[in-house]
Motif scaffolding. Structure first.
Motif, PDB file in Angstrom:
ATOM      1  N   ARG A 144     -21.830  24.790  26.267  1.00  0.00           N
ATOM      2  CA  ARG A 144     -23.260  24.697  25.986  1.00  0.00           C
ATOM      3  C   ARG A 144     -23.491  24.171  24.574  1.00  0.00           C
ATOM      4  NH1 ARG A 144     -24.285  29.106  29.904  1.00  0.00           N
ATOM      5  NH2 ARG A 144     -24.159  27.971  31.849  1.00  0.00           N
ATOM      6  N   CYS A 162     -27.993  14.890  34.970  1.00  0.00           N
ATOM      7  CA  CYS A 162     -26.580  14.849  34.601  1.00  0.00           C
ATOM      8  C   CYS A 162     -26.091  13.410  34.511  1.00  0.00           C
ATOM      9  CB  CYS A 162     -25.738  15.597  35.624  1.00  0.00           C
ATOM     10  SG  CYS A 162     -26.100  17.357  35.717  1.00  0.00           S
ATOM     11  N   TRP A 189     -15.677  25.226  37.825  1.00  0.00           N
ATOM     12  CA  TRP A 189     -16.440  24.533  36.788  1.00  0.00           C
ATOM     13  C   TRP A 189     -16.255  25.196  35.424  1.00  0.00           C
ATOM     14  CZ3 TRP A 189     -20.050  27.473  34.207  1.00  0.00           C
ATOM     15  CH2 TRP A 189     -20.470  28.637  34.845  1.00  0.00           C
ATOM     16  N   THR A 197     -20.117  19.568  30.883  1.00  0.00           N
ATOM     17  CA  THR A 197     -19.668  20.330  32.046  1.00  0.00           C
ATOM     18  C   THR A 197     -18.573  19.596  32.790  1.00  0.00           C
ATOM     19  OG1 THR A 197     -21.825  21.379  32.276  1.00  0.00           O
ATOM     20  CG2 THR A 197     -20.438  21.339  34.235  1.00  0.00           C
ATOM     21  N   SER A 237     -17.289  29.573  32.180  1.00  0.00           N
ATOM     22  CA  SER A 237     -16.707  28.956  33.368  1.00  0.00           C
ATOM     23  C   SER A 237     -16.906  29.854  34.573  1.00  0.00           C
ATOM     24  CB  SER A 237     -15.221  28.661  33.151  1.00  0.00           C
ATOM     25  OG  SER A 237     -14.525  29.864  32.899  1.00  0.00           O
ATOM     26  N   CYS A 260     -25.127  17.348  30.842  1.00  0.00           N
ATOM     27  CA  CYS A 260     -26.271  17.841  31.615  1.00  0.00           C
ATOM     28  C   CYS A 260     -27.372  18.331  30.677  1.00  0.00           C
ATOM     29  CB  CYS A 260     -25.849  18.989  32.527  1.00  0.00           C
ATOM     30  SG  CYS A 260     -24.458  18.582  33.599  1.00  0.00           S
ATOM     31  N   SER A 315     -18.471  24.973  31.557  1.00  0.00           N
ATOM     32  CA  SER A 315     -19.651  24.433  30.885  1.00  0.00           C
ATOM     33  C   SER A 315     -19.620  24.822  29.415  1.00  0.00           C
ATOM     34  CB  SER A 315     -20.917  24.974  31.557  1.00  0.00           C
ATOM     35  OG  SER A 315     -22.070  24.474  30.922  1.00  0.00           O
ATOM     36  N   THR A 361     -25.429  20.461  28.052  1.00  0.00           N
ATOM     37  CA  THR A 361     -24.091  20.990  28.282  1.00  0.00           C
ATOM     38  C   THR A 361     -23.106  19.850  28.498  1.00  0.00           C
ATOM     39  OG1 THR A 361     -24.269  21.142  30.701  1.00  0.00           O
ATOM     40  CG2 THR A 361     -25.083  23.023  29.423  1.00  0.00           C
ATOM     41  N   ARG A 382     -16.517  14.945  34.561  1.00  0.00           N
ATOM     42  CA  ARG A 382     -17.163  15.468  33.351  1.00  0.00           C
ATOM     43  C   ARG A 382     -18.566  14.910  33.254  1.00  0.00           C
ATOM     44  NH1 ARG A 382     -14.885  14.524  27.295  1.00  0.00           N
ATOM     45  NH2 ARG A 382     -16.399  15.816  26.206  1.00  0.00           N
TER      46      ARG A 382
END
Length: 129
Positions: free
Chosen positions: A25, A59, A21, A40, A17, A106, A23, A38, A103
């Motif tokens: 992975r 995304c 944000w 995110t 983070s 990505c 993320s 991801t 949310r």
């Protein structure tokens, strides 16, 4: 075959983070898929200015709402569940969450290593060969 669940990633080194944000992975370069994926979250009220000079990114919004615009433009494009944006020209952009957290799922090409940090210009360093 790779099978994983978000609950297995939360709280691990794949859960990163920064200001505004988070993320998680799901797939990284070490998974040898040729791309990364991801899950995110962009926090409500945050506007992130980013430019992935060395990665293409797409995304897909699955929760919340937000907006995106190309840097230097005044035209914001709405983002809501089941909408996608793709940065097919390494576009410098601003993305923001409105009304609630947003949310996104990505995908990055080339794949992220998982160790990337946003540089002052919002980009990641080039991937290691």
């Amino acid at each position: 075959m790779i099978v994983t669940a978000l609950k297995d990633i939360i709280g691990t080194e794949r859960d990163v983070s920064g200001p505004g944000w988070q993320s998680r992975r799901l797939l990284l370069a070490s998974d040898r898929m040729g791309f990364s994926m991801t899950d995110t979250i962009i926090r409500l009220g945050m506007t992130l200015e980013l430019e992935y000079k060395h990665h293409l990114e797409a995304c897909y919004c699955i929760e919340g709402s937000g907006e995106i615009k190309k840097a230097g433009s005044n035209e914001w494009h709405p983002l809501e569940p089941f909408s996608l944006y793709a940065l097919n020209q390494n576009d410098r952009h601003e993305v923001r969450a409105i009304d609630n957290d947003m949310r996104l799922i990505c995908v990055f090409n080339p794949a992220l290593s998982g160790q990337e940090q946003h540089r002052p210009d919002g980009s990641y360093a080039p991937p290691d060969p």
